[in-house]
Design a protein around this motif. Sequence first.
Motif, PDB file in Angstrom:
ATOM      1  N   ASP A 107      -9.184   8.149  -0.290  1.00 24.34           N
ATOM      2  CA  ASP A 107      -7.970   8.140  -1.102  1.00 24.34           C
ATOM      3  C   ASP A 107      -8.009   6.986  -2.121  1.00 24.34           C
ATOM      4  OD1 ASP A 107      -7.117   5.776   0.096  1.00 24.34           O
ATOM      5  OD2 ASP A 107      -5.566   6.715   1.320  1.00 24.34           O
ATOM      6  N   ALA A 108      -6.975   6.902  -2.922  1.00 25.51           N
ATOM      7  CA  ALA A 108      -6.956   5.944  -4.034  1.00 25.51           C
ATOM      8  C   ALA A 108      -6.992   4.499  -3.555  1.00 25.51           C
ATOM      9  CB  ALA A 108      -5.714   6.192  -4.903  1.00 25.51           C
ATOM     10  N   ASP A 109      -6.625   4.259  -2.309  1.00 25.89           N
ATOM     11  CA  ASP A 109      -6.695   2.908  -1.752  1.00 25.89           C
ATOM     12  C   ASP A 109      -7.998   2.642  -1.017  1.00 25.89           C
ATOM     13  OD1 ASP A 109      -4.159   2.151  -2.682  1.00 25.89           O
ATOM     14  OD2 ASP A 109      -3.188   3.118  -0.963  1.00 25.89           O
ATOM     15  N   GLY A 110      -8.896   3.599  -1.042  1.00 26.05           N
ATOM     16  CA  GLY A 110     -10.197   3.396  -0.414  1.00 26.05           C
ATOM     17  C   GLY A 110     -10.241   3.749   1.069  1.00 26.05           C
ATOM     18  N   ILE A 111      -9.163   4.310   1.594  1.00 26.91           N
ATOM     19  CA  ILE A 111      -9.188   4.732   3.006  1.00 26.91           C
ATOM     20  C   ILE A 111      -9.961   6.049   3.102  1.00 26.91           C
ATOM     21  CG2 ILE A 111      -7.749   5.485   4.955  1.00 26.91           C
ATOM     22  CD1 ILE A 111      -5.638   3.542   3.990  1.00 26.91           C
ATOM     23  N   MET A 153       0.845  -1.197   0.000  1.00 29.93           N
ATOM     24  CA  MET A 153       0.000   0.000   0.000  1.00 29.93           C
ATOM     25  C   MET A 153       0.886   1.255   0.000  1.00 29.93           C
ATOM     26  SD  MET A 153      -2.929   1.049   2.768  1.00 29.93           S
ATOM     27  CE  MET A 153      -3.985  -0.358   2.523  1.00 29.93           C
ATOM     28  N   SER A 154       0.653   2.113  -0.947  1.00 30.25           N
ATOM     29  CA  SER A 154       1.450   3.344  -1.009  1.00 30.25           C
ATOM     30  C   SER A 154       1.190   4.213   0.206  1.00 30.25           C
ATOM     31  CB  SER A 154       1.060   4.124  -2.266  1.00 30.25           C
ATOM     32  OG  SER A 154       1.418   5.486  -2.134  1.00 30.25           O
ATOM     33  N   PRO A 155       2.242   4.828   0.766  1.00 29.22           N
ATOM     34  CA  PRO A 155       2.000   5.708   1.918  1.00 29.22           C
ATOM     35  C   PRO A 155       1.331   7.022   1.512  1.00 29.22           C
ATOM     36  CG  PRO A 155       4.314   5.757   1.304  1.00 29.22           C
ATOM     37  CD  PRO A 155       3.653   4.743   0.411  1.00 29.22           C
ATOM     38  N   CYS A 156       1.300   7.314   0.237  1.00 27.73           N
ATOM     39  CA  CYS A 156       0.814   8.621  -0.195  1.00 27.73           C
ATOM     40  C   CYS A 156      -0.206   8.501  -1.318  1.00 27.73           C
ATOM     41  CB  CYS A 156       1.966   9.507  -0.677  1.00 27.73           C
ATOM     42  SG  CYS A 156       3.164   9.893   0.588  1.00 27.73           S
ATOM     43  N   ALA A 157      -1.229   7.692  -1.152  1.00 28.24           N
ATOM     44  CA  ALA A 157      -2.261   7.605  -2.182  1.00 28.24           C
ATOM     45  C   ALA A 157      -3.035   8.920  -2.244  1.00 28.24           C
ATOM     46  CB  ALA A 157      -3.211   6.459  -1.858  1.00 28.24           C
ATOM     47  N   PRO A 158      -3.245   9.444  -3.440  1.00 27.40           N
ATOM     48  CA  PRO A 158      -3.928  10.744  -3.535  1.00 27.40           C
ATOM     49  C   PRO A 158      -5.416  10.650  -3.183  1.00 27.40           C
ATOM     50  CG  PRO A 158      -3.576   9.808  -5.712  1.00 27.40           C
ATOM     51  CD  PRO A 158      -2.873   8.893  -4.740  1.00 27.40           C
ATOM     52  N   ILE A 159      -5.963  11.779  -2.845  1.00 28.43           N
ATOM     53  CA  ILE A 159      -7.409  11.853  -2.582  1.00 28.43           C
ATOM     54  C   ILE A 159      -8.133  11.754  -3.923  1.00 28.43           C
ATOM     55  CG2 ILE A 159      -9.286  13.308  -1.700  1.00 28.43           C
ATOM     56  CD1 ILE A 159      -7.017  14.690   0.005  1.00 28.43           C
ATOM     57  N   THR A 160      -9.061  10.832  -4.008  1.00 29.50           N
ATOM     58  CA  THR A 160      -9.776  10.636  -5.270  1.00 29.50           C
ATOM     59  C   THR A 160     -11.243  11.024  -5.180  1.00 29.50           C
ATOM     60  OG1 THR A 160     -10.125   8.337  -4.639  1.00 29.50           O
ATOM     61  CG2 THR A 160      -8.270   8.804  -6.117  1.00 29.50           C
ATOM     62  N   ARG A 161     -11.731  11.228  -3.980  1.00 25.46           N
ATOM     63  CA  ARG A 161     -13.156  11.485  -3.863  1.00 25.46           C
ATOM     64  C   ARG A 161     -13.439  12.387  -2.672  1.00 25.46           C
ATOM     65  NH1 ARG A 161     -18.052   7.852  -5.108  1.00 25.46           N
ATOM     66  NH2 ARG A 161     -19.646   8.746  -3.781  1.00 25.46           N
ATOM     67  N   VAL A 201      -9.121  17.241  -4.700  1.00 28.96           N
ATOM     68  CA  VAL A 201      -9.003  15.991  -5.458  1.00 28.96           C
ATOM     69  C   VAL A 201      -7.644  15.910  -6.149  1.00 28.96           C
ATOM     70  CG1 VAL A 201      -9.927  14.676  -7.395  1.00 28.96           C
ATOM     71  CG2 VAL A 201     -11.479  15.754  -5.759  1.00 28.96           C
ATOM     72  N   GLY A 202      -6.993  14.748  -5.984  1.00 26.13           N
ATOM     73  CA  GLY A 202      -5.684  14.531  -6.597  1.00 26.13           C
ATOM     74  C   GLY A 202      -4.527  14.901  -5.678  1.00 26.13           C
ATOM     75  N   GLU A 203      -4.834  15.528  -4.539  1.00 25.56           N
ATOM     76  CA  GLU A 203      -3.766  15.963  -3.628  1.00 25.56           C
ATOM     77  C   GLU A 203      -3.360  14.836  -2.675  1.00 25.56           C
ATOM     78  OE1 GLU A 203      -2.217  18.971  -3.807  1.00 25.56           O
ATOM     79  OE2 GLU A 203      -3.434  19.236  -5.620  1.00 25.56           O
ATOM     80  N   ASP A 204      -2.156  14.976  -2.125  1.00 26.55           N
ATOM     81  CA  ASP A 204      -1.616  14.005  -1.154  1.00 26.55           C
ATOM     82  C   ASP A 204      -2.160  14.350   0.239  1.00 26.55           C
ATOM     83  OD1 ASP A 204      -0.118  12.578   0.651  1.00 26.55           O
ATOM     84  OD2 ASP A 204       1.839  13.204  -0.136  1.00 26.55           O
ATOM     85  N   PRO A 205      -2.925  13.445   0.852  1.00 27.59           N
ATOM     86  CA  PRO A 205      -3.521  13.774   2.154  1.00 27.59           C
ATOM     87  C   PRO A 205      -2.498  13.978   3.274  1.00 27.59           C
ATOM     88  CG  PRO A 205      -3.899  11.463   1.603  1.00 27.59           C
ATOM     89  CD  PRO A 205      -3.307  12.113   0.383  1.00 27.59           C
ATOM     90  N   VAL A 243      -5.356  10.206   7.418  1.00 29.79           N
ATOM     91  CA  VAL A 243      -3.921   9.896   7.541  1.00 29.79           C
ATOM     92  C   VAL A 243      -3.658   9.023   8.773  1.00 29.79           C
ATOM     93  CG1 VAL A 243      -1.644  10.920   7.957  1.00 29.79           C
ATOM     94  CG2 VAL A 243      -3.178  11.917   6.241  1.00 29.79           C
ATOM     95  N   ALA A 244      -4.331   9.340   9.876  1.00 29.69           N
ATOM     96  CA  ALA A 244      -4.135   8.532  11.088  1.00 29.69           C
ATOM     97  C   ALA A 244      -4.638   7.103  10.865  1.00 29.69           C
ATOM     98  CB  ALA A 244      -4.836   9.180  12.275  1.00 29.69           C
ATOM     99  N   ARG A 245      -5.730   6.956  10.133  1.00 31.31           N
ATOM    100  CA  ARG A 245      -6.208   5.607   9.812  1.00 31.31           C
ATOM    101  C   ARG A 245      -5.174   4.849   8.983  1.00 31.31           C
ATOM    102  NH1 ARG A 245     -11.789   4.525  10.476  1.00 31.31           N
ATOM    103  NH2 ARG A 245     -12.879   6.389  11.170  1.00 31.31           N
ATOM    104  N   ARG A 246      -4.608   5.522   8.008  1.00 34.04           N
ATOM    105  CA  ARG A 246      -3.605   4.854   7.166  1.00 34.04           C
ATOM    106  C   ARG A 246      -2.419   4.399   7.999  1.00 34.04           C
ATOM    107  NH1 ARG A 246      -1.656   3.954   2.117  1.00 34.04           N
ATOM    108  NH2 ARG A 246      -3.534   4.742   1.140  1.00 34.04           N
ATOM    109  N   LEU A 247      -2.040   5.229   8.970  1.00 35.05           N
ATOM    110  CA  LEU A 247      -0.900   4.877   9.824  1.00 35.05           C
ATOM    111  C   LEU A 247      -1.296   3.921  10.939  1.00 35.05           C
ATOM    112  CD1 LEU A 247       0.709   8.426  10.114  1.00 35.05           C
ATOM    113  CD2 LEU A 247       1.482   6.523   8.691  1.00 35.05           C
TER     114      LEU A 247
END
Length: 414
Positions: free
Chosen positions: A38-42, A1-9, A76-80, A118-122
């Motif tokens: 984000d792009a990974d659905g988080i 999982m990429s640490p920096c998936a962009p915001i898609t929605r 949209v498209g930015e790094d969270p 971001v906290a969820r991803r981490l």
Amino acid sequence: MSPCAPITRVDVLPFVEEVDRSADLDGSNATVVVRLTDADGIVGIGECDAPPEAIAALFAMGDMHAWARGLQGLIVGEDPFEIGALWQRLYQGTFWHGRRGLGVHALSAVDIALHDLVARRLGVPVYKLLGGARVAALKPYATIFPGLPGERSAAAVFAETEAAIERALALGFRAVKVELLYGEAASDRDLVAMIHDARAILGPDATMMLDFGYRWTDWQDALWVLKKVEDADVYFAEAPLGHDDLAGHAALAARAPTRICGAEAAATRFEVREWIVEGGVSVVQPDLSRAGGFTEMRRIAEMCELHGVQCVPHGWRTGILAMASLHFQAACPNVPFVEYLHPTLYDSKLRRELVEPATVTIEGGRVKLPTAPGLGLTLALEPTSGETLTSAGNGTDTSSNAHDRWATLREDNR
Ligand code: MG
């Protein structure tokens, strides 16, 4: 999982209860949630204390010019992970129309949602993103507000206040704020008696705060009451004067026997600074969902430290803001209390059902540090409208389309 998936929605979700509270001050019948994916659905969620339709319009609008842009296109498209940079981008992009009002409220919801995502991803609670816990146990305070008097007598309203104080203590609170929004229904002398009665119910050990709801235009009237209740051990006196009467606040704060506080409606550190420097208050009460989210509230708390001022956040919305305020308190050394509206004290569908868990356990006035990732909350209700403003980030859902859909939705709901 990429640490920096962009915001898609970006989803802007209005939740509106079908109840008319236009004659009162409890806004818990409506909120607007911003959900970022984000792009990974988080996902991350945030809310702001502002009219849902107005906030949705700020997201959906097209770009007017570089300082008046639609919010969706900025996210949209930015790094969270670039939370600070995104804060600046949104602030600059709404500077022309939103500098100390709705633009900052909307930005607050985004900032809270970014921290959650971001906290969820981490896999960590939000307070760890904020630098970690400065305190071991959190201290919420209960606000006691039985509504504006309307046709009721002041005595009837205060009887409800007394009963609610007992309920707050039974729930585990050890800090209680008594709202004294009586207008013409009670004299200043009546208020003095009520404050002494409230202290008697609370006993000597509980912390008692007072909120006067912008009662006076003359600081000397406020001072008269505060001197008469000096023996009631008042922790702070909130909103004695009009929000913009900073000179009055300064005169009162210099003479009052208790802390004077306010700024619940302030947006950004710049407005809060005026309260500290010009208003001379000892406590400021900006709201995470109005003043600029975690990013700005940390700046505010740090500014407060430089001035020997406490930061005690306002919070009058749903479980999202309530939990966000607790995470904020965990991370800041000069946040002795946070306002926490318990659904048992205020029966609101949104407060009970919008998120799970709906509330926290309070024991001996304290709440344990949260452990779940992010804010630790799950959205449990469907938005009122059944339709949301979204942007998939693929260029097909333009902000003007979203704006058209919102307009259609409004027409359908009439
Ligand atoms: Mg207040």
